[in-house]
Write a protein that holds these residues in place. Structure first.
Motif: not given
Length: 89
Positions: A1, A6, A11-15
């Motif tokens: 996590k 990005d 922190e990149k959101e889960k796709t």
């Protein structure tokens, strides 16, 4: 996590898996060279079988979409640019 950031360092959101890109093959450009099959470690892409003796209209096809993780290796290595990654519905 938190390991994937990005382009802005956030922190990149889960796709969701339903939004992952998948390969779309242009059958008219594909020569069935098999490079995409060789680079796909998840065995998601296969070359279609000829429909009849002498059939030369074979091409790469996403045969196991559930195996594809959208890594784009097939698109990167395709020498004819016959593969494009798209979100498939």
């Amino acid at each position: 996590k938190g390991a994937i950031l990005d382009e802005n360092g956030k922190e990149k959101e889960k796709t969701p898996k339903s939004e992952w890109v998948k390969p779309v093959v242009d059958r008219h450009l594909c020569s069935a060279c098999g490079i995409c099959v060789d680079v796909c470690i998840f065995e998601a892409i296969k070359i279609t079988y000829p429909r009849f003796k002498g059939d030369l209209k074979v091409y790469a096809s996403l045969e196991k979409p559930e195996n594809c993780v959208g890594c784009k290796q097939c698109e990167i290595y395709c020498p004819l640019h016959a593969i494009n990654m798209e979100v498939r519905k």
